[in-house]
Design an enzyme around this catalytic site. Structure first.
Site, PDB file in Angstrom:
ATOM      1  N   ASN A   9      38.220  38.983  45.262  1.00 52.87           N
ATOM      2  CA  ASN A   9      38.551  39.352  46.547  1.00 52.87           C
ATOM      3  C   ASN A   9      37.401  40.118  47.219  1.00 52.87           C
ATOM      4  OD1 ASN A   9      40.959  37.604  47.560  1.00 52.87           O
ATOM      5  ND2 ASN A   9      41.812  38.820  45.748  1.00 52.87           N
ATOM      6  N   ASP A 109      41.521  34.016  37.249  1.00 57.21           N
ATOM      7  CA  ASP A 109      41.317  35.242  36.634  1.00 57.21           C
ATOM      8  C   ASP A 109      42.061  35.549  35.569  1.00 57.21           C
ATOM      9  OD1 ASP A 109      42.922  35.436  38.553  1.00 57.21           O
ATOM     10  OD2 ASP A 109      42.183  37.266  39.174  1.00 57.21           O
TER      11      ASP A 109
END
Length: 256
Positions: A9, A109
């Site tokens: 992000n 992830d």
């Protein structure tokens, strides 16, 4: 050489891996508004900095939690290398047994970090990734991913504290000298950094109680290097965990 890309992000972490050696690492800021041409330029500049010709890149693999950037990066890689990028997601073979209510919702992830941790350490494991959010994955004695938790990251907590309180200043992620801060900045630093360390210690303890076994704890992510030294729980800090996990997944899928 394999190009690994992890789109988070806040940052995009890139790695060049030749066999089991990480040849180079780099970071870009995640910007959802960037076009594929802009990311193509960024990639070309990074390769030039490390004296790597595009022809040296045999293949690419990417994990992403930002769909817009994933699409732009896939197009950029196609333009620069003429190759289709392997994407961590549905259809890719991970070898990871995911035992949660909705396996499809498990972040790419998390999968990558778990695969890398299992390659180097014997389960049961707790894998901590400290980025924009702090995630904790639990792998049981058989190496199955059975769940975990998602916590607001250190920087989110720090930004919220300084943005929402007019009289509190900003601060750097320096290690606090002690838990009892003698001024406002030290008190904030203690609360955010030592508070996070205590939270991780407490969560590991509770997870181990629920699991019924002691675990090996692996930590990665840009913030982890500041927090791990403050924890009382023994933790293995591996800054390259995601790069190694992506390289492993690429090799395994190429074999198949």
């Amino acid at each position: 050489m394999i190009l690994t890309i992890d789109v988070g992000n806040t940052n995009i972490v890139l790695g060049g891996v030749r066999e089991d050696t990480i040849v180079f690492k780099a970071r870009l800021r995640t910007e959802a508004t960037k076009t594929s041409d802009q990311y193509c330029v960024d990639l070309k500049i990074l390769l030039d900095m490390h004296r790597i010709a595009p022809e040296e890149i045999e293949g690419c693999i990417i994990s992403s939690v930002v769909p817009q950037v994933l699409n732009s990066f896939q197009t950029a890689i196609k333009k620069l290398f003429g190759k289709t990028c392997l994407v961590v997601g549905p259809g890719i073979k991970t070898g990871l047994d995911i035992r949660v209510e909705n396996p499809g919702q498990t972040g790419a992830d998390l999968v990558v970090a778990d695969v890398a941790a299992l390659r180097e350490h014997k389960p049961p494991l707790i894998v901590i990734d400290m980025g924009t959010a702090t995630t904790m994955s639990v792998l049981d004695a058989k190496g199955a991913h059975i769940g975990g938790c998602i916590i607001p990251g250190v920087r989110i907590s720090m930004d919220a504290l300084t943005d929402k309180t007019a009289l509190l200043p900003g601060l750097q992620l320096d290690q606090p000298k002690q838990a009892i801060g003698r001024n406002t900045v030290d008190a904030m630093r203690s609360g955010i950094m030592m508070g996070t360390a205590c939270m991780l210690d407490g969560m590991v303890q509770r997870m181990e109680q629920e699991l019924g076994a002691k675990t090996t704890v692996i930590a990665t992510g840009g913030i982890a290097k500041f927090i791990v030294p403050l924890c009382k729980t023994p933790m293995i800090y591996d800054k390259d965990l995601l790069i190694k996990g992506l390289a492993t997944l690429y090799r395994e899928n190429e074999k198949k």
